[in-house]
Design a protein around this motif. Structure first.
Motif, PDB file in Angstrom:
ATOM      1  N   ASP A 181      -7.060   5.770  -7.316  1.00 20.55           N
ATOM      2  CA  ASP A 181      -5.894   5.275  -8.036  1.00 20.55           C
ATOM      3  C   ASP A 181      -6.086   3.767  -8.211  1.00 20.55           C
ATOM      4  O   ASP A 181      -6.860   3.152  -7.489  1.00 20.55           O
ATOM      5  CB  ASP A 181      -4.629   5.547  -7.203  1.00 20.55           C
ATOM      6  CG  ASP A 181      -3.344   5.431  -8.000  1.00 20.55           C
ATOM      7  OD1 ASP A 181      -3.283   4.598  -8.925  1.00 20.55           O
ATOM      8  OD2 ASP A 181      -2.395   6.157  -7.687  1.00 20.55           O
TER       9      ASP A 181
ATOM     10  N   GLU B 289      -6.072  -3.985  -6.827  1.00 27.57           N
ATOM     11  CA  GLU B 289      -5.232  -5.165  -6.694  1.00 27.57           C
ATOM     12  C   GLU B 289      -6.060  -6.345  -6.179  1.00 27.57           C
ATOM     13  O   GLU B 289      -7.194  -6.188  -5.743  1.00 27.57           O
ATOM     14  CB  GLU B 289      -4.078  -4.923  -5.704  1.00 27.57           C
ATOM     15  CG  GLU B 289      -3.205  -3.737  -6.008  1.00 27.57           C
ATOM     16  CD  GLU B 289      -3.568  -2.511  -5.191  1.00 27.57           C
ATOM     17  OE1 GLU B 289      -2.702  -1.637  -5.060  1.00 27.57           O
ATOM     18  OE2 GLU B 289      -4.707  -2.414  -4.693  1.00 27.57           O
TER      19      GLU B 289
ATOM     20  N   GLY C  95      -7.459   0.181  -3.883  1.00 27.94           N
ATOM     21  CA  GLY C  95      -7.104   0.023  -5.281  1.00 27.94           C
ATOM     22  C   GLY C  95      -7.802  -1.181  -5.888  1.00 27.94           C
ATOM     23  O   GLY C  95      -8.718  -1.756  -5.304  1.00 27.94           O
TER      24      GLY C  95
ATOM     25  N   THR D  88       0.839  -1.198   0.000  1.00 28.64           N
ATOM     26  CA  THR D  88       0.000   0.000   0.000  1.00 28.64           C
ATOM     27  C   THR D  88       0.870   1.243   0.000  1.00 28.64           C
ATOM     28  O   THR D  88       1.784   1.369   0.800  1.00 28.64           O
ATOM     29  CB  THR D  88      -0.918  -0.006   1.241  1.00 28.64           C
ATOM     30  OG1 THR D  88      -1.697  -1.208   1.214  1.00 28.64           O
ATOM     31  CG2 THR D  88      -1.823   1.194   1.279  1.00 28.64           C
ATOM     32  N   SER D  89       0.561   2.172  -0.899  1.00 30.76           N
ATOM     33  CA  SER D  89       1.317   3.419  -0.993  1.00 30.76           C
ATOM     34  C   SER D  89       0.879   4.384   0.101  1.00 30.76           C
ATOM     35  O   SER D  89      -0.294   4.433   0.452  1.00 30.76           O
ATOM     36  CB  SER D  89       1.080   4.091  -2.346  1.00 30.76           C
ATOM     37  OG  SER D  89       1.494   3.264  -3.388  1.00 30.76           O
TER      38      SER D  89
ATOM     39  N   ARG E 229      -3.861   1.720  -7.454  1.00 34.77           N
ATOM     40  CA  ARG E 229      -3.123   1.177  -6.304  1.00 34.77           C
ATOM     41  C   ARG E 229      -3.792   1.618  -5.006  1.00 34.77           C
ATOM     42  O   ARG E 229      -4.318   2.717  -4.908  1.00 34.77           O
ATOM     43  CB  ARG E 229      -1.680   1.674  -6.322  1.00 34.77           C
ATOM     44  CG  ARG E 229      -0.872   1.173  -7.490  1.00 34.77           C
ATOM     45  CD  ARG E 229       0.484   1.866  -7.574  1.00 34.77           C
ATOM     46  NE  ARG E 229       0.362   3.315  -7.754  1.00 34.77           N
ATOM     47  CZ  ARG E 229       0.249   3.913  -8.932  1.00 34.77           C
ATOM     48  NH1 ARG E 229       0.233   3.213 -10.038  1.00 34.77           N
ATOM     49  NH2 ARG E 229       0.137   5.215  -9.018  1.00 34.77           N
ATOM     50  N   THR E 230      -3.725   0.752  -4.011  1.00 33.10           N
ATOM     51  CA  THR E 230      -4.257   1.092  -2.704  1.00 33.10           C
ATOM     52  C   THR E 230      -3.327   2.111  -2.046  1.00 33.10           C
ATOM     53  O   THR E 230      -2.105   1.949  -2.069  1.00 33.10           O
ATOM     54  CB  THR E 230      -4.386  -0.177  -1.834  1.00 33.10           C
ATOM     55  OG1 THR E 230      -5.274  -1.078  -2.502  1.00 33.10           O
ATOM     56  CG2 THR E 230      -4.920   0.141  -0.451  1.00 33.10           C
ATOM     57  N   CYS E 231      -3.923   3.160  -1.492  1.00 30.72           N
ATOM     58  CA  CYS E 231      -3.164   4.251  -0.879  1.00 30.72           C
ATOM     59  C   CYS E 231      -3.727   4.542   0.508  1.00 30.72           C
ATOM     60  O   CYS E 231      -4.927   4.424   0.729  1.00 30.72           O
ATOM     61  CB  CYS E 231      -3.277   5.519  -1.717  1.00 30.72           C
ATOM     62  SG  CYS E 231      -2.810   5.331  -3.441  1.00 30.72           S
TER      63      CYS E 231
END
Length: 172
Positions: free
Chosen positions: A117, A155, A153, A109-110, A119-121
């Motif tokens: 996004d 994923e 996100g 996770t960012s 991506r998971t943030c």
């Protein structure tokens, strides 16, 4: 000839442009064509993550209208029956220090401010997006010291859950 109008037009052209380049238009169209698929995946992942967090012993509160325990669940069912966005907020036990440890332990996770996004943030609003507010203002805004905002996100859900859990395990 109006100098103000000229400056305004030049500023708008410089800052925003008036037409897209062919490549940028192509990318925009591609993004719009897959938007429905991405939003559905965001929503599916967010619900599974919210359910996971709601049962987690290190969490005191989960804010997500898709949960049947949410005070906004009836409104969600009425206005958004096909799903929601992928943004969840939750309060982690231990306050600011534990929240920082948890965020630093995330591997997949960012740690960013992005919403929607692929991506998971995750982020800590009290020390990032709302850092300019005083303690009193944070409290009035409903932002506790342990509040985390997670933008889910697209994923694999098992990968996201594993990353969240390993971060929880590291905050003992």
């Amino acid at each position: 000839f109006d100098l103000f109008s000229l400056r305004f037009k030049i500023s708008v052209l410089r800052d925003f442009g008036m037409t897209l380049s062919p490549f940028n238009a192509f990318q925009l169209i591609q993004g719009l064509e897959t938007l429905d698929v991405r939003v559905r995946r965001h929503s599916q992942n967010a619900l599974k993550i919210a359910e996971f967090l709601e049962k987690h012993p290190k969490i005191t509160k989960v804010n997500y209208p898709g949960l049947s325990s949410s005070p906004d669940y009836a409104l969600k069912q009425k206005y958004l029956p096909n799903g929601l966005c992928g943004v969840i907020s939750f309060e982690i036990k231990g306050g600011k220090e534990t929240a920082a440890k948890w965020l630093n332990a995330l591997q997949m996770t960012s740690r960013e401010v992005h919403v929607a996004d692929i991506r998971t943030c995750a982020l800590h609003p009290a020390t990032s997006t709302h850092r300019q507010l005083s303690e009193t203002e944070l409290e009035k805004a409903g932002i506790s010291a342990g509040l985390i905002r997670l933008s889910c996100g697209i994923e694999n859900i098992q990968d996201i859950l594993a990353d969240l859990e390993q971060a929880f395990s590291s905050t003992k």
